[in-house]
Scaffold this motif. Structure first.
Motif, PDB file in Angstrom:
ATOM      1  N   THR A 233       4.401   8.961   3.375  1.00 25.53           N
ATOM      2  CA  THR A 233       4.195   9.329   1.977  1.00 25.53           C
ATOM      3  C   THR A 233       4.140   8.084   1.105  1.00 25.53           C
ATOM      4  O   THR A 233       4.702   7.038   1.454  1.00 25.53           O
ATOM      5  CB  THR A 233       5.321  10.252   1.470  1.00 25.53           C
ATOM      6  N   ASN A 234       3.430   8.209  -0.017  1.00 29.46           N
ATOM      7  CA  ASN A 234       3.423   7.146  -1.029  1.00 29.46           C
ATOM      8  C   ASN A 234       4.050   7.662  -2.323  1.00 29.46           C
ATOM      9  O   ASN A 234       3.838   7.099  -3.392  1.00 29.46           O
ATOM     10  CB  ASN A 234       2.001   6.641  -1.277  1.00 29.46           C
TER      11      ASN A 234
ATOM     12  N   LEU B   6       8.711   3.063   2.239  1.00 28.04           N
ATOM     13  CA  LEU B   6       7.386   3.664   2.072  1.00 28.04           C
ATOM     14  C   LEU B   6       6.332   2.981   2.937  1.00 28.04           C
ATOM     15  O   LEU B   6       5.216   3.484   3.069  1.00 28.04           O
ATOM     16  CB  LEU B   6       6.960   3.622   0.602  1.00 28.04           C
ATOM     17  N   SER B   7       6.681   1.838   3.516  1.00 24.06           N
ATOM     18  CA  SER B   7       5.773   1.163   4.451  1.00 24.06           C
ATOM     19  C   SER B   7       6.006   1.639   5.877  1.00 24.06           C
ATOM     20  O   SER B   7       5.315   1.202   6.801  1.00 24.06           O
ATOM     21  CB  SER B   7       5.973  -0.359   4.386  1.00 24.06           C
TER      22      SER B   7
ATOM     23  N   THR C 266      -1.900   7.474   3.973  1.00 24.56           N
ATOM     24  CA  THR C 266      -1.142   7.594   2.726  1.00 24.56           C
ATOM     25  C   THR C 266      -0.180   6.431   2.513  1.00 24.56           C
ATOM     26  O   THR C 266       0.504   6.385   1.495  1.00 24.56           O
ATOM     27  CB  THR C 266      -0.324   8.903   2.709  1.00 24.56           C
ATOM     28  N   ILE C 267      -0.114   5.519   3.461  1.00 21.87           N
ATOM     29  CA  ILE C 267       0.839   4.412   3.356  1.00 21.87           C
ATOM     30  C   ILE C 267       0.224   3.263   2.571  1.00 21.87           C
ATOM     31  O   ILE C 267      -0.854   2.778   2.900  1.00 21.87           O
ATOM     32  CB  ILE C 267       1.269   3.931   4.753  1.00 21.87           C
ATOM     33  N   SER C 268       0.923   2.835   1.533  1.00 23.99           N
ATOM     34  CA  SER C 268       0.440   1.747   0.689  1.00 23.99           C
ATOM     35  C   SER C 268       0.825   0.399   1.289  1.00 23.99           C
ATOM     36  O   SER C 268       1.933   0.222   1.793  1.00 23.99           O
ATOM     37  CB  SER C 268       1.020   1.872  -0.724  1.00 23.99           C
ATOM     38  N   THR C 269      -0.105  -0.545   1.232  1.00 23.69           N
ATOM     39  CA  THR C 269       0.188  -1.894   1.731  1.00 23.69           C
ATOM     40  C   THR C 269       1.006  -2.687   0.718  1.00 23.69           C
ATOM     41  O   THR C 269       1.498  -3.766   1.034  1.00 23.69           O
ATOM     42  CB  THR C 269      -1.124  -2.648   2.027  1.00 23.69           C
TER      43      THR C 269
ATOM     44  N   ALA D 137       3.671  -1.255  -1.089  1.00 21.80           N
ATOM     45  CA  ALA D 137       4.778  -0.361  -1.425  1.00 21.80           C
ATOM     46  C   ALA D 137       5.948  -1.149  -2.003  1.00 21.80           C
ATOM     47  O   ALA D 137       6.355  -2.174  -1.453  1.00 21.80           O
ATOM     48  CB  ALA D 137       5.221   0.406  -0.188  1.00 21.80           C
TER      49      ALA D 137
END
Length: 219
Positions: free
Chosen positions: A47-48, A30-31, A20-23, A25
């Protein structure tokens, strides 16, 4: 925080929540992945802001505590470690990782900045096999274009008989009913109809896997 955990359990937790971690963010927090002691276990949280995952793994807790550290950096280091005991220890906003002859120090952020992930309260008895079979039967019909979030999601309807899953991309339609759930939704304050991103339901199935056992699925 100070604890010991097996390398395979630590790696498994990071892989699961890392989905669920965005690259990309926009918020640095959030990373990060949140590591926290929780009733004798280690809790992994990520979480994202659209989807959040909590995962618990067995660990020997020596001192309670929590910290957030860069998820990608931590995962890359942990997966390179041998299958032995890993020691984690926090000092202010840094995490010290030790495993045999390997050691690393990661600078993290305060856990107070990490977004809260709400916990589910309504828990009907639903077999893992039913959920794992139902989601692929409807999720494929959801739109892949995220610019249309309604069509990219799966409509989940709560009834006295169970759950109904519906997905469509405007050209095809798929409906799946899961009956026999013990708990009634009459008393819950949840909306009777929810739209959940199709990719999120697919990730849930990947995490829980198959099996015939009955497990509480929180909604």
């Amino acid at each position: 925080m100070k604890l010991d955990i097996l390398q395979e359990n630590l790696a498994k937790g990071l892989i699961i929540v890392g989905r669920t971690i965005s690259t990309r963010a926009q918020l640095p927090i959030l990373s990060n992945v949140l590591l926290a002691t929780d009733q004798g276990r280690l809790r992994f949280s990520a979480t994202n802001l659209e989807t959040g995952i909590n995962f618990w793994a067995g660990a020997k807790i020596i001192e309670k505590g929590e910290i957030t550290v860069p998820a990608k950096t931590l995962a890359e280091f942990v997966t390179s470690l041998p299958a032995e005991k890993v020691s984690l220890e926090t000092k202010e906003n840094s995490l010290k990782i030790s495993c045999g002859a390997y050691q690393a120090d990661l600078v993290g952020l305060s856990s107070k900045e990490f977004p809260a992930i709400p916990s589910a309260k309504q828990k009907p008895s639903l077999t893992v096999s039913d959920l794992a079979a139902a989601v692929p039967q409807v999720a494929f019909a959801a739109a892949q274009d995220e610019s249309r979030p309604v069509l990219a999601g799966v409509l989940v309807s709560f009834t006295d008989q169970g759950l109904q899953l519906v997905a469509t991309d405007g050209y095809r339609l798929s409906v799946k009913k899961i009956n026999g759930i013990k708990n009634s939704f009459k008393e819950t304050k949840l909306p009777k109809n929810l739209i959940i991103p199709g990719w999120a339901l697919t990730e849930v199935v990947r995490i829980i896997g198959g099996g015939e056992e009955v497990k509480p699925v929180g909604l």
